[in-house]
Design an enzyme around this catalytic site. Structure first.
Site, PDB file in Angstrom:
ATOM      1  N   ASP A 121     -19.253 -38.235   6.519  1.00 22.48           N
ATOM      2  CA  ASP A 121     -19.479 -38.271   5.067  1.00 22.48           C
ATOM      3  C   ASP A 121     -20.723 -39.105   4.759  1.00 22.48           C
ATOM      4  OD1 ASP A 121     -18.696 -40.939   5.334  1.00 22.48           O
ATOM      5  OD2 ASP A 121     -16.712 -40.610   4.475  1.00 22.48           O
ATOM      6  N   GLN A 122     -20.949 -39.408   3.500  1.00 27.23           N
ATOM      7  CA  GLN A 122     -22.136 -40.141   3.079  1.00 27.23           C
ATOM      8  C   GLN A 122     -22.181 -41.547   3.675  1.00 27.23           C
ATOM      9  OE1 GLN A 122     -22.582 -40.289  -1.151  1.00 27.23           O
ATOM     10  NE2 GLN A 122     -24.652 -41.091  -1.071  1.00 27.23           N
TER      11      GLN A 122
END
Length: 143
Positions: free
Chosen positions: A16-17
């Protein structure tokens, strides 16, 4: 105790980020481990489905201890935690390259008829699976 082990390379698309594996990805890794566990017992989930039997998840637990990152390898350990003849509970431990437990959990499954979605007795419809699962749980109880 009979345990299946599956290696997974962490792919960039699974992060994810924050640069860590997205929490939902571990459920997919549980499925990969469970499929390998079934294969290691000499069975095929695909064949099970072709015979008109499904095994939906009825409950799942997961504990996150330490995240995985892109480029790491994860080792998924899968075992049969409990089996009642209708319901199977699989246990999972996901370890990093240093052997540290990072993720643990369980998934509960009930075999059902594909058409009616009613639970089936594995002893009656899947006698070989029933025997193997009963033996694995019995062995676990002795260890």
């Amino acid at each position: 105790m009979f345990k299946s082990k599956t290696m997974i390379d962490v792919r960039y698309a699974e992060t994810d980020q924050m640069g860590v594996v997205h929490h939902a990805t571990y459920l997919i890794w549980f499925e990969v481990g469970r499929t390998q566990f079934i294969k290691d017992l000499g069975f095929s989930y695909a064949k099970l489905e072709s015979e008109g039997i499904l095994s939906p998840v009825t409950d799942i637990t997961i504990s996150y201890k330490k995240p995985f990152r892109y480029g790491q390898q994860a080792e998924v350990h899968t075992w049969l935690e409990d089996y009642t003849g209708i319901r199977a509970i699989y246990g999972y431990g996901i370890y990093d390259g240093e052997g540290e437990l990072c993720i643990k959990g369980t998934s509960t499954h009930t075999c059902v008829d594909k058409e009616s979605f009613k639970p089936i007795m594995m002893k009656k419809r899947l006698p070989e699976w029933h025997m193997a699962y009963s033996e694995v749980v019995e062995e676990k109880g002795r260890s």
